[in-house]
Enzyme design. Structure first.
Site, PDB file in Angstrom:
ATOM      1  N   LYS A 164       0.829  -1.200   0.000  1.00 25.15           N
ATOM      2  CA  LYS A 164       0.000   0.000   0.000  1.00 25.15           C
ATOM      3  C   LYS A 164       0.869   1.258   0.000  1.00 25.15           C
ATOM      4  CE  LYS A 164      -3.660  -0.708   2.249  1.00 25.15           C
ATOM      5  NZ  LYS A 164      -4.291  -1.172   3.487  1.00 25.15           N
ATOM      6  N   ARG A 218      -3.098   2.889   8.679  1.00 27.39           N
ATOM      7  CA  ARG A 218      -3.351   1.548   8.096  1.00 27.39           C
ATOM      8  C   ARG A 218      -2.097   0.702   8.148  1.00 27.39           C
ATOM      9  NH1 ARG A 218      -6.070   5.004   4.150  1.00 27.39           N
ATOM     10  NH2 ARG A 218      -8.216   4.278   3.779  1.00 27.39           N
ATOM     11  N   GLY A 225      -6.143 -10.662   8.731  1.00 24.23           N
ATOM     12  CA  GLY A 225      -5.741 -10.853  10.117  1.00 24.23           C
ATOM     13  C   GLY A 225      -4.931  -9.697  10.633  1.00 24.23           C
ATOM     14  N   MET A 230      -4.042  -5.536  11.173  1.00 22.72           N
ATOM     15  CA  MET A 230      -4.904  -4.476  11.672  1.00 22.72           C
ATOM     16  C   MET A 230      -5.635  -3.752  10.553  1.00 22.72           C
ATOM     17  SD  MET A 230      -4.069  -1.323  14.136  1.00 22.72           S
ATOM     18  CE  MET A 230      -4.317  -0.124  12.847  1.00 22.72           C
ATOM     19  N   ARG A 256      -5.804   0.831  -8.824  1.00 24.26           N
ATOM     20  CA  ARG A 256      -5.367  -0.572  -8.949  1.00 24.26           C
ATOM     21  C   ARG A 256      -5.898  -1.105 -10.276  1.00 24.26           C
ATOM     22  NH1 ARG A 256      -9.453  -2.532  -4.131  1.00 24.26           N
ATOM     23  NH2 ARG A 256     -11.307  -1.663  -5.076  1.00 24.26           N
ATOM     24  N   HIS A 272     -20.564 -38.321 -12.970  1.00 27.49           N
ATOM     25  CA  HIS A 272     -21.124 -38.550 -14.295  1.00 27.49           C
ATOM     26  C   HIS A 272     -21.828 -37.307 -14.814  1.00 27.49           C
ATOM     27  CE1 HIS A 272     -24.465 -39.700 -16.985  1.00 27.49           C
ATOM     28  NE2 HIS A 272     -23.488 -40.350 -17.582  1.00 27.49           N
ATOM     29  N   ARG A 287     -14.408 -41.524 -26.684  1.00 31.09           N
ATOM     30  CA  ARG A 287     -14.904 -42.618 -25.844  1.00 31.09           C
ATOM     31  C   ARG A 287     -15.870 -43.463 -26.667  1.00 31.09           C
ATOM     32  NH1 ARG A 287     -16.118 -38.058 -23.045  1.00 31.09           N
ATOM     33  NH2 ARG A 287     -14.713 -37.465 -21.350  1.00 31.09           N
ATOM     34  N   ARG A 296     -10.415 -44.532 -27.589  1.00 31.98           N
ATOM     35  CA  ARG A 296     -10.249 -45.401 -26.431  1.00 31.98           C
ATOM     36  C   ARG A 296     -11.173 -46.600 -26.550  1.00 31.98           C
ATOM     37  NH1 ARG A 296     -11.724 -43.420 -20.477  1.00 31.98           N
ATOM     38  NH2 ARG A 296     -13.808 -43.548 -21.347  1.00 31.98           N
ATOM     39  N   GLU A 309      -3.497 -44.181 -16.107  1.00 29.35           N
ATOM     40  CA  GLU A 309      -4.508 -43.739 -15.142  1.00 29.35           C
ATOM     41  C   GLU A 309      -4.445 -44.543 -13.856  1.00 29.35           C
ATOM     42  OE1 GLU A 309      -8.382 -44.320 -16.938  1.00 29.35           O
ATOM     43  OE2 GLU A 309      -7.630 -45.965 -18.164  1.00 29.35           O
ATOM     44  N   SER A 327      -1.406 -41.464 -22.747  1.00 21.39           N
ATOM     45  CA  SER A 327      -2.280 -40.330 -22.481  1.00 21.39           C
ATOM     46  C   SER A 327      -2.685 -40.407 -21.012  1.00 21.39           C
ATOM     47  CB  SER A 327      -3.504 -40.383 -23.388  1.00 21.39           C
ATOM     48  OG  SER A 327      -4.355 -39.297 -23.109  1.00 21.39           O
ATOM     49  N   GLY A 358      -4.757 -40.263 -18.026  1.00 20.45           N
ATOM     50  CA  GLY A 358      -6.164 -40.185 -17.647  1.00 20.45           C
ATOM     51  C   GLY A 358      -6.187 -39.695 -16.212  1.00 20.45           C
ATOM     52  N   THR A 359      -6.117 -38.377 -16.066  1.00 23.43           N
ATOM     53  CA  THR A 359      -5.916 -37.826 -14.717  1.00 23.43           C
ATOM     54  C   THR A 359      -7.163 -37.927 -13.846  1.00 23.43           C
ATOM     55  OG1 THR A 359      -6.227 -35.681 -15.751  1.00 23.43           O
ATOM     56  CG2 THR A 359      -3.982 -36.310 -15.165  1.00 23.43           C
ATOM     57  N   ASN A 360      -8.329 -38.188 -14.429  1.00 27.33           N
ATOM     58  CA  ASN A 360      -9.508 -38.401 -13.571  1.00 27.33           C
ATOM     59  C   ASN A 360      -9.274 -39.628 -12.701  1.00 27.33           C
ATOM     60  OD1 ASN A 360     -10.592 -36.378 -15.049  1.00 27.33           O
ATOM     61  ND2 ASN A 360     -12.156 -37.593 -16.063  1.00 27.33           N
ATOM     62  N   ASP A 361      -9.025 -40.750 -13.346  1.00 23.56           N
ATOM     63  CA  ASP A 361      -8.816 -41.980 -12.586  1.00 23.56           C
ATOM     64  C   ASP A 361      -7.511 -41.929 -11.812  1.00 23.56           C
ATOM     65  OD1 ASP A 361     -11.175 -42.825 -13.586  1.00 23.56           O
ATOM     66  OD2 ASP A 361     -10.468 -44.821 -14.120  1.00 23.56           O
ATOM     67  N   CYS A 374      -5.713 -36.580 -21.272  1.00 21.16           N
ATOM     68  CA  CYS A 374      -7.092 -36.498 -21.737  1.00 21.16           C
ATOM     69  C   CYS A 374      -8.082 -36.483 -20.582  1.00 21.16           C
ATOM     70  CB  CYS A 374      -7.406 -37.652 -22.692  1.00 21.16           C
ATOM     71  SG  CYS A 374      -7.291 -39.249 -21.903  1.00 21.16           S
ATOM     72  N   TYR A 401       0.599 -32.834 -26.033  1.00 22.72           N
ATOM     73  CA  TYR A 401      -0.700 -32.178 -26.165  1.00 22.72           C
ATOM     74  C   TYR A 401      -1.524 -32.315 -24.900  1.00 22.72           C
ATOM     75  CZ  TYR A 401      -2.636 -36.867 -26.811  1.00 22.72           C
ATOM     76  OH  TYR A 401      -3.009 -38.169 -26.624  1.00 22.72           O
TER      77      TYR A 401
END
Lengths: 891, 891
Positions: free
Chosen positions: B25, B95, B104, B106, B344, B464, B570, B625, B760, B779, B781-784, B846, B866
């Protein structure tokens, strides 16, 4: 011109140490020969020669044949027979033999050297034309199949068998043995004719030509596709080459002064020091196998031919001394002369293995450390469970095979649900019962405990049934997919067999085989030698051995078996039995007040549980795992409640019961999870519902304070399960340390306790440094860690894991033995990170793998402090830990 | 004596670069002052002084007060006012201001310097006694609360509010503004009395004493527990210290020549280049906030005071030019004199962000690369989905908040099941529908596609419902646990609100907020600047951006959005719709012949699917897949069949229908899995039932051959899912390569295809070297992978993940943004091992994370080829990839 290389070694020119040059078989024959054993003479062509042959494009190296010829002349002389001699023909066997035993390589060709001329000599020598012609027809078939069928596929064995079958039909013979010498002579002619038709060549009658072709076939077999694939899979180098062993044939059927037999230097069943085996006079090895005549115990030879017996006994003792292990020896007596054909370390029962190792150490034949290394740790378990008597005789009663989930044999009447089992079994009518079920759930425990054994059609070695089985020592077979269970009809079928409720079946949980009927079972006692061996093992090992125990009884059993602490006390079993109504009130509570009331009721009960366990462990450390399973596991079965609702809706649509059931159903549906294994359980549950674990910690520390106040020693270690992120541990530990402090303050006693976590989520391993800074101990929960690292649910693995093992996609079941390449890598990463961040951290394992010998050895290499396993497996782990330490010392 | 240190900096002595010394500031105020902006004069005490103070045990460093006094004298002079001056009093704000913005610490104390004497000067200056006394009572309260309540908890704001409330009750005032000047003067007296009672001291009236106390309070606040915890969590060092800013107060309510306002240098909604904002004459900032008077657009100032407007416009342009970004400027006019209080970077809508960045680049204010960096990639998605109009005005209609699972706003009538939604929605009666459901399954897709939006009470951002939502661009809120859905009554309740079927609701899938009623929605078009920005981004990025698409329509949309390939096609969606009966016949087949017949029917249908997709991708690579989900997902719902069986058993116990249903139920039970996520699916399914994938590969290669025969370019890449062990891949690839070869041979065409696997399963990462030797591409499969590494099921995470985020156990939802510390470590391990073993391997991602900007940046650092994401997110990924490359270049 290259300098002359030595390619051919007479047996007496080799040694056991030359197995790279001579192959395992050749080196062993050489060793025995040099020990002065009466080994039928022969020679070995070395492995380098095989490589030379292949490198030259399948050409015999110059000079090889001359060397073979020279060696053959020495063998003829030793044997007192001539290769191709019409009166006294030398016949030989030709075998491959690489450094490592290897399927796919060329098999044995026997009786090489037979032809229309030498057959007469053989007949004269044996006086048995049928035997001679039978050998001849076998030789033609074997030679064609093994030596030439790669080039001529029609020379495979089965084509010759067809010809034989046609002949048998013609002469009206049912079995091979019904065909006489004359017909066999005709058959040899037919075989040779067939050979010529397929190849365009006459069958080679000239013995040396036979020998040359057989040797070349051995060389070529090194590169046959099956052998090649095998070496790839086993990472055996492709440039080792194979040796060729050529050895004089000897015959045990040359009259009443001939014979054959097999003997062990000690009793393979009990381990007693005595010659143990059987023999048959005027017979070949195959006669023994065929079972046409009953062999006699080796002790009879003493009366029948004391001199020979004495000679054999001396040889046997010499061999055992030389190899420093119990030997399994094949011998043949040809016209009163003893020949040793093979010797190797003898197979033995678990009980015998223990006794032999301990005896041999006492005889100073081996050291105590060697004795410890001699007994396979996995065998030990076999020595501790009831066993099927005379297994081999029961083969025809086997009806199915599943996963050997809980070792030991059991027999009983089939019962198709837990209630029936409980009603009829232990504590009920005390009948012997085998509980047969598609799978088991925690609700079925009463039935499992009442049964002699459990058989399920679904689930793997770490399914609920299997876990309970090992925990309570119940012989169990899981995932026996061949069974088609019909719960409604209360029966199962497998193949043509139908087993109905009340029919007797027998299961062998050690092997996974299911038998029809009531088979004899024998209990197995821990002998004095067993205890001695364990003592030696304890001196050698570095790993401590703890146990997984949930009750004072289990704790006491484990201590008897040598456990030095409890590595996993599961608290969820304490929520079962007559406490279920309270637990359900707690779970279904709509507000905190009702929940707290139920928890207040549970607190003294849990405290009493811990008191009992702590007392039984007499001051040894006890790791208590806070509640782990999802809460819905303690509620009535969802699908059953659903059924009741559907039925009630039709029959009593306005009943109060329906309203109550519907409320329960709605709660069950709310709590339903698609993948409970990965759901609201472990520390997650405790973060969402902190009151339960607060009650548990209060009970643990409260019990410890009580004992401490009575001046008893107690060391509780509180384990928070399923931590994946350090903040989960931080969050809970903060709360629970406060509970511990408050409890001690209220009791006015100080207790030595620890907080730690179970490492069972891959992410916990990956971030073990962060987690280690907040924990005093880690315990690998390798069941879940394996499940998540592999992405395989233990309850569902039955659908594919058996096929994976069968198709060799996996070499071993990772739920049984730690997958060192994958899960093990994760564990090592975890250990390294954790020790760096917190050098004082104590590391252990409490998954089922803690009782698997290979896994125990891996844990030793990881440098863990302890392994923890079920009470029954404690001795197994003690031995495996000792072996790991000794093997490391030797390396 | 230490050499004299500089501790106090007049604003003109600082600069933006000194933010370590002066805090953010202070540095900013200094920068503006030195730019010649009319900033109210003031000074900053540096951060080192704070550390000195704390190190000395809360003691003012020697000489500090003299320095403050000296600075204060300069400020008095600049302001033309005197601190404590009765006629023309200087009031100041105090301030805190550390290097990093930090909760947190003052808060602000305003109007410091007021006392019974200076209040008169303020009244004289403003001519507004009520304002003056209102300021005074606020000052006393604020000072007590902020400066002293740490030592005296009873001085907290709420206690003063109570006193105020009592007074309001007494004088009959409803709101604060109803209380007049005289009563406020009484209140100030009461406040001071209360202060004395609590502390034992008089309220400090001496301005310099007030200032000293306030400065010390700022210093002390550095170590207050909230700030300490925050720094720990954010890993901010504890030794930075805070600066103290003391600044002249200016007032916009000193008559009609005074005022206050806020303005942006460009239109924050559209990005148009124009002054944009509002102001109010004779008012303080809080009057604007309170909404008592309506502010006027900034353009009105042009007419009202052209000179001032001109001055402000010049300042605004200068600030934008200096900071090289659109500015948000707070200003006050005191007696005709303009003051700039703060500037700002201005917040802006996604559309404005794009336009401003592109415009500024064209104006050469910034470079094109900077323009690319200026737009937050996550904002981009907001620019592509329908949005709620005037969100802020709708706040009171909000009824619940869930997980923002599928971005975009939607309004419609609630429908409580998929069939109803399909009947009433798109393709049916074409009403606007929001599908409301506990969760969704593949069976519900028809209902989801017919709805404007989806709202579920269960499931996380990768449930899903969420996956389908993003795939098909359906605005969706998931895991809205506050909803209590009663399917039977066809309604849900949340708090007091009940929504029945047919009632209108509106959901904002971008924020997760659910509204009651039909709110206005606006579509968002991709403007010309958008395309321009994307072009610049494409030049900068190294990562390719592919898409997840299962149909020709999705493929075409993705190509329009810039996709360079399909990273995940899929195939299981191809088993739905009118093909379900054939698929079910295949699954339920009791023998291979029946199964093969069903597969033969599916083959031409699948082939047609692939033809369409390959054509739409015009020669770009397409990763297909092979079938992944467990087969029971294609069968009727287990619990529904169960219900039918129970009902039928009672009503028609002998019907043929019952027998058929029972057979189906028995099959469903046989296939039931405890944890389907970890069960028989992916490559496991294909190893057990190889016929399905053989059909699929035949369809893929067959379609490719057809196109090739028509001289069209096509590059199929066949992906085998769920590989955990190299042997799974070896086993399947061997079989499927043969199918590919056979198919090409039959067609007489050669096709360029690849085989690879999805990574995965954690174990696949750990053994990536072995797997890489058998694959042409990986590839992630970062979900699983996230599910298994964390041990969290995406379908069940709703039970605890929201609490984890709320309790800050997790900072971010790992199903949204890759958990770099855990999952990311596993990915890096995988990449390193794979590249070592197979340098030619192509690596991509993917999982859903492929469209998350932070995750895309992480993938850039991993060196992937990719990322693949849903068609709608392709521009997001393109921008994020560009930013990753530019940030790397800058680093």
């Amino acid at each position: 011109m290259a300098s002359k290389k030595k390619r051919v070694y007479l047996f007496e020119e080799g040694a056991a140490s030359m197995n790279a040059e001579l192959g395992g078989k050749g080196a062993n024959l050489a060793e025995m020969t040099n020990l002065g054993m009466p080994v039928p003479p022969g020679f070995t062509i070395d492995t380098a020669t095989c490589n030379e042959y292949l490198a030259a494009g399948d050409k015999m190296p110059q000079g090889l044949w001359e060397d073979v010829d020279a060696a053959l002349r020495v063998v003829e002389e030793r044997a007192g027979k001539g290769f191709g001699d019409p009166q006294n023909p030398l016949l030989v066997s030709v075998r491959s033999g690489a450094k490592f035993s290897m399927p796919g390589m060329m098999d044995t060709v026997l009786n090489l050297g037979l032809n229309p001329v030498t057959i007469e000599g053989l007949i004269a020598g044996t006086g048995n034309p049928r035997f001679a012609y039978d050998g001849y027809r076998r030789f033609v078939m074997m030679f064609s199949d093994i030596v030439l069928s790669n080039d001529f596929p029609k020379l495979k064995k089965e084509h010759f068998e067809e010809i034989f079958n046609a002949l048998k039909a013609k002469v009206g013979a049912k079995q091979d043995t019904d065909v006489g010498a004359e017909d066999l002579a005709v058959l040899v002619g037919q075989f040779k004719e067939y050979f010529q038709k397929q190849t365009g060549y006459e069958f080679p009658d000239e013995p040396k030509e036979q020998l040359r072709l057989a040797i070349e076939a051995v060389f070529k077999s090194w590169n046959n596709p099956r052998a090649f694939t095998y070496r790839n899979a086993e990472k055996i180098p492709h440039d080792l080459g194979t040796a060729v062993n050529v050895q004089t044939m000897v015959f045990g059927n040359m009259g009443d002064d001939s014979g054959t037999g097999v003997a062990f230097t000690r009793d393979a069943a009990t381990g007693e020091k005595m010659l143990y085996g059987e023999y048959l006079m005027n017979a070949q090895g195959e006669d023994v196998v065929a079972g046409v005549r009953t062999p006699m115990p080796i002790s009879d030879l003493k009366d029948q031919n004391p001199k020979l017996y004495k000679q054999f006994e001396t040889i046997a003792q010499k061999l055992e001394k030389h190899y420093r292990n119990m030997q399994d020896i094949e011998f043949t007596i040809e016209k009163g002369r003893l020949y040793i054909l093979q010797c190797r370390n003898g197979k033995r029962t678990p009980a015998a293995a223990i006794r032999i190792a301990v005896d041999q150490a006492k005889e100073k034949l081996i050291t105590k450390d060697e004795a410890v290394l001699r007994v396979e740790a996995s065998q030990l378990e076999g020595a501790m469970h009831p066993q099927l008597k005379d297994v081999t005789k029961q083969k025809d009663k086997a009806i199915a095979k599943g996963l050997n989930a809980g070792p030991g044999a059991a027999t009983g009447m089939a019962a198709f649900d837990a209630d029936t089992a409980a009603r009829l079994g232990k504590g009920g009518r005390n009948e012997q019962i085998i509980l047969v079920s598609a799978e088991t759930t925690p609700d079925d425990i009463h039935g499992m405990l009442a049964a002699q054994g459990v058989l399920t059609s679904r689930g793997g070695r770490t399914s609920h049934a299997a876990l309970v089985a090992r925990q309570f020592g119940i012989p169990t077979i899981c995932g026996c997919g061949e069974l088609s269970i019909n719960g409604a009809k209360r029966q199962f079928t497998v193949g043509d067999t139908t087993i109905s409720e009340g029919d007797w079946i027998t299961i062998d949980g050690t092997t996974g085989v299911v038998y029809k009927g009531q088979l004899p079972i024998e209990a197995s006692a821990i002998t004095g030698e067993f205890a001695e061996l364990m003592e030696w093992a304890d001196k050698a090992r570095k790993l401590m051995v703890w146990t997984n125990a949930d009750s004072p009884e289990q704790a006491a059993e484990a201590v008897r078996n040598g456990a030095e602490g409890i590595g996993l006390c599961r608290t969820e079993h304490m929520f079962l039995g007559d406490r279920v109504p309270i637990v359900q009130r707690m779970i279904l509570a709509e507000d905190d007040k009702v929940r707290q009331k139920a928890l207040d009721q549970l607190l003294p009960l849990q405290k009493a549980d811990f008191l009992g366990i702590f007392e039984a462990m007499e001051g040894r450390p006890v790791v208590v795992r806070l509640i782990d399973p999802p809460l819905h596991e303690f509620l009535p079965n969802h699908s059953e409640v659903q059924q009741q609702v559907y039925v009630e809706r039709i029959l009593n649509p306005t009943s109060k019961k329906l309203a109550k059931l519907e409320a329960l159903l709605s709660k069950l549906e709310e709590m339903h999870e698609a993948n409970p294994m990965l759901g609201l359980r472990g520390c997650r549950l405790s973060i969402v519902f902190p009151q339960i674990v607060q009650m548990q910690v209060s009970a643990i520390i409260g019990a410890a304070c009580d004992l401490k106040a009575r001046d008893l020693d107690v060391h509780p270690e509180i384990m928070i399960p399923l931590v994946g992120h350090v903040n989960e541990l931080k969050h809970l530990r903060g709360q629970l340390e406060q509970v511990a402090k408050d409890t001690m303050k209220a009791a006015g006693v100080k207790v030595d306790y620890k907080f730690g976590t179970m490492i069972e989520i891959p992410r916990a391993c990956l971030t073990a440094d962060e987690i280690a800074r907040e924990a005093e101990f880690f315990s690998f929960g390798t069941n879940d860690l394996t499940q998540m690292a592999f992405g395989i649910s233990r309850d569902d693995a039955g659908g594919f894991l058996p096929q994976y093992l069968e198709k060799k996609i996996l070499k071993e079941d990772p739920t049984v033995s730690i997958d060192v390449e994958g899960v093990g890598k994760l564990m090592r990463l975890c250990v390294d990170l954790a020790k760096q961040a917190n050098p004082k951290i104590k590391l252990g394992i409490c998954g089922e793998h803690g009782g698997d010998p290979a896994s125990v050895k891996f844990c030793h290499t990881l440098g863990l402090t302890y392994v923890s396993c079920s009470p029954k497996r404690v001795p197994v782990a003690r031995l495996a830990a000792a072996q790991a330490a000794l093997e490391e010392k030797a390396a």
